[in-house]
Scaffold this motif. Sequence first.
Motif, PDB file in Angstrom:
ATOM      1  N   LEU A 165     -36.256 -56.925 -77.642  1.00 46.02           N
ATOM      2  CA  LEU A 165     -36.534 -56.171 -78.838  1.00 46.02           C
ATOM      3  C   LEU A 165     -37.908 -56.337 -79.483  1.00 46.02           C
ATOM      4  CD1 LEU A 165     -35.548 -53.959 -80.638  1.00 46.02           C
ATOM      5  CD2 LEU A 165     -34.184 -55.631 -82.094  1.00 46.02           C
ATOM      6  N   ILE A 166     -38.261 -57.726 -79.400  1.00 46.65           N
ATOM      7  CA  ILE A 166     -39.329 -58.023 -80.360  1.00 46.65           C
ATOM      8  C   ILE A 166     -40.497 -57.773 -79.379  1.00 46.65           C
ATOM      9  CG2 ILE A 166     -40.421 -59.856 -81.795  1.00 46.65           C
ATOM     10  CD1 ILE A 166     -37.664 -58.702 -82.683  1.00 46.65           C
ATOM     11  N   LYS A 167     -40.370 -57.997 -78.050  1.00 44.46           N
ATOM     12  CA  LYS A 167     -41.581 -57.791 -77.374  1.00 44.46           C
ATOM     13  C   LYS A 167     -42.181 -56.147 -77.590  1.00 44.46           C
ATOM     14  CE  LYS A 167     -40.994 -61.492 -73.894  1.00 44.46           C
ATOM     15  NZ  LYS A 167     -40.532 -61.485 -72.505  1.00 44.46           N
ATOM     16  N   ASP A 168     -40.987 -55.336 -77.544  1.00 44.83           N
ATOM     17  CA  ASP A 168     -41.162 -53.596 -77.489  1.00 44.83           C
ATOM     18  C   ASP A 168     -41.877 -53.383 -78.867  1.00 44.83           C
ATOM     19  OD1 ASP A 168     -40.167 -53.583 -75.255  1.00 44.83           O
ATOM     20  OD2 ASP A 168     -38.055 -53.048 -76.003  1.00 44.83           O
ATOM     21  N   LEU A 169     -41.266 -54.150 -80.057  1.00 44.99           N
ATOM     22  CA  LEU A 169     -41.981 -54.066 -81.363  1.00 44.99           C
ATOM     23  C   LEU A 169     -43.405 -54.490 -81.395  1.00 44.99           C
ATOM     24  CD1 LEU A 169     -40.287 -55.216 -84.792  1.00 44.99           C
ATOM     25  CD2 LEU A 169     -42.829 -55.252 -84.357  1.00 44.99           C
ATOM     26  N   LEU A 170     -43.714 -55.498 -80.835  1.00 46.72           N
ATOM     27  CA  LEU A 170     -45.238 -56.004 -80.951  1.00 46.72           C
ATOM     28  C   LEU A 170     -46.064 -55.010 -79.778  1.00 46.72           C
ATOM     29  CD1 LEU A 170     -44.563 -60.015 -80.550  1.00 46.72           C
ATOM     30  CD2 LEU A 170     -45.329 -58.515 -82.899  1.00 46.72           C
ATOM     31  N   ARG A 171     -45.451 -54.600 -78.795  1.00 48.69           N
ATOM     32  CA  ARG A 171     -46.228 -53.649 -77.916  1.00 48.69           C
ATOM     33  C   ARG A 171     -46.569 -52.549 -78.492  1.00 48.69           C
ATOM     34  NH1 ARG A 171     -42.370 -51.911 -74.398  1.00 48.69           N
ATOM     35  NH2 ARG A 171     -42.339 -50.285 -75.705  1.00 48.69           N
ATOM     36  N   ASP A 172     -45.539 -51.733 -79.418  1.00 49.32           N
ATOM     37  CA  ASP A 172     -45.949 -50.448 -79.886  1.00 49.32           C
ATOM     38  C   ASP A 172     -46.859 -50.819 -81.250  1.00 49.32           C
ATOM     39  OD1 ASP A 172     -44.259 -49.295 -78.416  1.00 49.32           O
ATOM     40  OD2 ASP A 172     -42.569 -49.495 -79.855  1.00 49.32           O
ATOM     41  N   LEU A 173     -46.626 -51.921 -81.828  1.00 49.73           N
ATOM     42  CA  LEU A 173     -47.808 -52.282 -82.974  1.00 49.73           C
ATOM     43  C   LEU A 173     -49.236 -52.538 -82.439  1.00 49.73           C
ATOM     44  CD1 LEU A 173     -48.274 -52.926 -85.980  1.00 49.73           C
ATOM     45  CD2 LEU A 173     -47.482 -55.132 -85.774  1.00 49.73           C
ATOM     46  N   SER A 174     -49.206 -53.085 -81.325  1.00 50.30           N
ATOM     47  CA  SER A 174     -50.650 -53.382 -80.726  1.00 50.30           C
ATOM     48  C   SER A 174     -51.161 -52.309 -80.424  1.00 50.30           C
ATOM     49  CB  SER A 174     -50.526 -54.330 -79.397  1.00 50.30           C
ATOM     50  OG  SER A 174     -51.595 -54.615 -78.897  1.00 50.30           O
ATOM     51  N   LEU A 175     -50.572 -51.084 -79.817  1.00 50.60           N
ATOM     52  CA  LEU A 175     -51.080 -49.772 -79.401  1.00 50.60           C
ATOM     53  C   LEU A 175     -51.490 -48.856 -80.444  1.00 50.60           C
ATOM     54  CD1 LEU A 175     -48.508 -49.016 -76.561  1.00 50.60           C
ATOM     55  CD2 LEU A 175     -50.771 -49.718 -76.343  1.00 50.60           C
ATOM     56  N   VAL A 176     -50.667 -49.332 -81.383  1.00 44.15           N
ATOM     57  CA  VAL A 176     -51.096 -48.485 -83.034  1.00 44.15           C
ATOM     58  C   VAL A 176     -52.301 -48.935 -83.578  1.00 44.15           C
ATOM     59  CG1 VAL A 176     -50.322 -47.749 -85.083  1.00 44.15           C
ATOM     60  CG2 VAL A 176     -48.474 -47.675 -83.207  1.00 44.15           C
ATOM     61  N   LEU A 177     -52.424 -50.309 -83.602  1.00 50.51           N
ATOM     62  CA  LEU A 177     -53.643 -50.940 -84.102  1.00 50.51           C
ATOM     63  C   LEU A 177     -54.728 -50.462 -83.291  1.00 50.51           C
ATOM     64  CD1 LEU A 177     -52.396 -54.292 -85.296  1.00 50.51           C
ATOM     65  CD2 LEU A 177     -52.651 -52.159 -86.818  1.00 50.51           C
ATOM     66  N   HIS A 178     -54.798 -50.699 -81.833  1.00 53.08           N
ATOM     67  CA  HIS A 178     -55.656 -50.249 -81.207  1.00 53.08           C
ATOM     68  C   HIS A 178     -56.425 -48.783 -81.443  1.00 53.08           C
ATOM     69  CE1 HIS A 178     -57.596 -48.417 -77.310  1.00 53.08           C
ATOM     70  NE2 HIS A 178     -58.147 -49.640 -77.115  1.00 53.08           N
ATOM     71  N   ARG A 179     -55.243 -47.735 -81.664  1.00 53.27           N
ATOM     72  CA  ARG A 179     -55.730 -46.369 -81.829  1.00 53.27           C
ATOM     73  C   ARG A 179     -56.494 -46.306 -83.176  1.00 53.27           C
ATOM     74  NH1 ARG A 179     -52.834 -42.710 -84.495  1.00 53.27           N
ATOM     75  NH2 ARG A 179     -50.970 -44.019 -84.344  1.00 53.27           N
ATOM     76  N   LEU A 180     -55.905 -46.947 -84.186  1.00 53.82           N
ATOM     77  CA  LEU A 180     -56.223 -46.962 -85.483  1.00 53.82           C
ATOM     78  C   LEU A 180     -57.688 -47.638 -85.556  1.00 53.82           C
ATOM     79  CD1 LEU A 180     -53.109 -47.670 -87.734  1.00 53.82           C
ATOM     80  CD2 LEU A 180     -54.169 -45.442 -86.989  1.00 53.82           C
TER      81      LEU A 180
END
Length: 355
Positions: A165-180
């Motif tokens: 669950l936390i791996k999925d959270l960090l993966r989504d957060l990393s993708l969002v920060l990359h986009r921003l």
Amino acid sequence: MPFLGKDWRSPGWTWAKTEHGWKRIVFYGQQLEDYRGIDFEELCDDGKENLFVGDVCDLNSAKRKKDFYNNTTKSQFVYRDKWVFVQRDSTKERNGYSTLGEALNRLDFSSHLQDMRRFEYVAKLFQLIAKSQLPTLSGAAQKNYFNTLEKIVRKVLDDQYNPRLIKDLLRDLSLVLHRLIVDMGNCVLVGNANIWVCRQETIHSWQQQLNNLQIPKQVPSTKTFNDLPLNMQSKIFDNLSDAYDIINLGQATPTLQVLSENKTLWKKLCHFHFSDKPYCKNLVLNKSDNVDWKMMYFTLQKHYPRKEFYSDTLHFCKHCSIVFWKDGGHPCTAVDPATCFTPVSPQHFIDLFKF
């Protein structure tokens, strides 16, 4: 003069009577923690390929150290409320409106991580915030978000609880920060560019730690799961609502592999998650034994969201417009408060603060 009565407009401040009159009580959070330094020279290494650093790698390491210190330091003043008032517009009694960042600051999510019933709820909420609401948070709320996220990761590393669950959270957060940061620029984020670069590096470090996580094999001193009768093991499978938990549990032993492939088990899982979806009720309740229910589940999952189930959630009082943890309660003025409470899913919690 202190306000002592219950009122739907506001519960008021907390006051204490002293020798010099009434004094408002202010709760202070954790003290400033010692700086946990990182190798800033390594972050600024020109030979290091990093899409997220870009042109800011040539910034002075001392300035980066100062920015990262200001980012990781815990806030001096932290609310410890068990509930928060949801105000959608200004009134004569209350000016302004409630925001998601204010709710994150006032509700003490970090302390609820120790309760296993609420851990998945908090983690899912933080994942949804990372996907869509991160730029809307204030600077204090963003700092609180990452401080709480650090505690989530530390708990998983220490207890080996639900790392997927936390791996999925960090993966989504990393993708969002990359986009921003890369695609849209720093203008949509609050704070210095160095702060977000350091946060991105911290997320990468957490991901590596979770990927290298080794769960030690425990020597059983008493009976184990395999010692249970088959009917009891089957009952445990029936109470799992996550398909990946069923698959992972089935990989433990050959006996569990047979139980995890039971058609009736996957049929019940389809019925639990998708029976209320349009065009699915008759299909899911089909009594034919020729249906591959496991394949049916993953097919339906592509088109419909799974039903979320949490052991404990936040609740919303329709009478008082207050979000609270049920065991903590809130100052409700309704005649029958129990009839006004409704459970709040993580997505519903975010929607309460959309205007």
